[in-house]
Enzyme design. Structure first.
Site, mmCIF file in Angstrom:
data_model
loop_
_atom_site.group_PDB
_atom_site.id
_atom_site.type_symbol
_atom_site.label_atom_id
_atom_site.label_comp_id
_atom_site.label_asym_id
_atom_site.label_seq_id
_atom_site.Cartn_x
_atom_site.Cartn_y
_atom_site.Cartn_z
ATOM 1 N N LYS A 13 -4.454 -21.383 6.760
ATOM 2 C CA LYS A 13 -4.795 -19.953 6.822
ATOM 3 C C LYS A 13 -3.644 -19.054 7.316
ATOM 4 O O LYS A 13 -3.488 -17.837 7.113
ATOM 5 C CB LYS A 13 -5.971 -19.749 8.041
ATOM 6 C CG LYS A 13 -6.860 -20.512 8.137
ATOM 7 C CD LYS A 13 -7.811 -20.123 9.217
ATOM 8 C CE LYS A 13 -7.311 -20.466 10.515
ATOM 9 N NZ LYS A 13 -7.066 -21.870 10.999
ATOM 10 N N ARG A 88 -14.281 -17.951 16.185
ATOM 11 C CA ARG A 88 -14.624 -19.565 16.164
ATOM 12 C C ARG A 88 -16.013 -19.833 16.056
ATOM 13 O O ARG A 88 -16.555 -21.066 15.787
ATOM 14 C CB ARG A 88 -13.924 -20.491 17.021
ATOM 15 C CG ARG A 88 -12.362 -20.576 16.801
ATOM 16 C CD ARG A 88 -11.621 -21.545 17.889
ATOM 17 N NE ARG A 88 -10.429 -21.460 18.066
ATOM 18 C CZ ARG A 88 -9.235 -21.854 17.156
ATOM 19 N NH1 ARG A 88 -9.662 -22.430 16.060
ATOM 20 N NH2 ARG A 88 -8.117 -21.334 17.519
ATOM 21 N N ARG A 122 3.375 -32.995 10.491
ATOM 22 C CA ARG A 122 3.836 -31.558 11.210
ATOM 23 C C ARG A 122 4.570 -31.722 12.661
ATOM 24 O O ARG A 122 4.340 -32.577 13.173
ATOM 25 C CB ARG A 122 2.634 -30.729 11.359
ATOM 26 C CG ARG A 122 2.844 -29.260 12.066
ATOM 27 C CD ARG A 122 1.881 -28.370 11.600
ATOM 28 N NE ARG A 122 1.052 -28.136 12.737
ATOM 29 C CZ ARG A 122 0.140 -27.368 12.948
ATOM 30 N NH1 ARG A 122 -0.259 -26.552 12.166
ATOM 31 N NH2 ARG A 122 -0.880 -27.470 14.301
ATOM 32 N N ARG A 155 3.140 -32.566 18.273
ATOM 33 C CA ARG A 155 2.366 -32.012 19.294
ATOM 34 C C ARG A 155 0.946 -32.922 19.478
ATOM 35 O O ARG A 155 0.805 -33.420 18.550
ATOM 36 C CB ARG A 155 1.473 -30.853 19.102
ATOM 37 C CG ARG A 155 2.402 -29.461 18.969
ATOM 38 C CD ARG A 155 1.569 -27.935 18.874
ATOM 39 N NE ARG A 155 0.300 -28.390 18.051
ATOM 40 C CZ ARG A 155 -0.326 -27.331 17.930
ATOM 41 N NH1 ARG A 155 -0.120 -25.936 18.066
ATOM 42 N NH2 ARG A 155 -1.366 -27.597 17.133
ATOM 43 N N ARG A 166 -10.513 -32.724 16.402
ATOM 44 C CA ARG A 166 -10.350 -31.311 16.197
ATOM 45 C C ARG A 166 -11.094 -30.718 14.987
ATOM 46 O O ARG A 166 -11.743 -29.660 14.745
ATOM 47 C CB ARG A 166 -8.923 -30.769 16.033
ATOM 48 C CG ARG A 166 -8.005 -30.720 17.360
ATOM 49 C CD ARG A 166 -6.827 -30.646 17.059
ATOM 50 N NE ARG A 166 -6.155 -29.400 16.492
ATOM 51 C CZ ARG A 166 -5.174 -29.169 15.927
ATOM 52 N NH1 ARG A 166 -4.197 -30.448 15.753
ATOM 53 N NH2 ARG A 166 -4.655 -28.031 15.244
#
Ligand code: ZN
Length: 215
Positions: A13, A88, A122, A155, A166
């Site tokens: 996104k 959300r 990532r 992370r 998640r």
């Protein structure tokens, strides 16, 4: 035009929003950026958010909504905006509907396996937040940010197990949200896999189709 981009973490996104900013000339408003900026500027809300995040808790809706409302009132958002990361949940969407009119909600669909593949590679700069990918976009020097020299790291929430958690949270929260916007006739679902250029072309085709219909 007031847009909301929905998609799982890692659905791309942010990239789509950046491309849409170029095309539409309206700001990309991400709640993550709003939090970081408010903390950096030590605003009243920023201090609140800093304490909440430091305790490991989620920022409560009233704080997030207040920040979004403040941001949407800025002059550069007068012609429209792209919201990313908010709302959300259905209660957040209800709160947003009281402060702003939403024209279109675009959902970028990406399979969970694809998200896991993207996110586990990532890396992020600890100092400036710049995002890298060990496969597709590594920093020039391993572990060092090209932009600021900060430490580039994985992370904790980009580890596979955390990503799966998640994703299940996202699906649980967002399914009712998608249904809510769908019921209002505001939702468009787009295939979010593949080259970002192709995904963006689908988004442009969607806007063109809407324009043609409105005429
Ligand atoms: Zn950096």
């Amino acid at each position: 035009m007031n847009l909301i981009f929905l998609g799982a973490p890692g659905a791309g996104k942010g990239t789509m929003a950046d491309m849409a900013v170029q095309k539409l000339g309206i700001p990309h408003i991400s709640t993550g950026d709003l939090f970081r900026e408010a903390i950096k500027n030590e605003t009243v809300l920023g201090k609140k958010v800093k304490d909440i995040l430091a305790s490991g808790a989620l920022v409560p809706d009233d704080v997030t909504v207040a920040m979004v409302e403040e941001r949407l009132a800025k002059p550069d958002a007068a012609k429209g905006w792209i919201l990313d990361g908010f709302p959300r949940t259905t209660p957040q969407a209800e709160a947003l509907s009281r402060i702003a009119k939403v024209d279109l909600v675009v959902e970028f669909g990406v399979r969970d396996e694809v998200v896991v593949g993207r996110l586990s590679t990532r890396r992020v700069c600890k100092a400036c937040g710049k995002i890298y990918n060990v496969k597709t976009l590594p920093p020039k020097v391993e572990g060092v940010c090209d932009a600021c020299g900060g430490e580039v790291y994985t992370r904790p929430d980009d580890r596979e197990e955390a990503i799966r958690t998640r994703l299940s949270t996202y699906h649980a929260q967002t399914a009712p949200l998608i249904a809510w916007y769908g019921g209002k006739g505001l939702l468009a679902s787009l295939e979010g896999e593949g080259d970002p250029k192709d995904v963006f072309a689908r988004f442009e085709a969607l806007l063109a189709a809407r324009d043609a219909k409105a005429r």
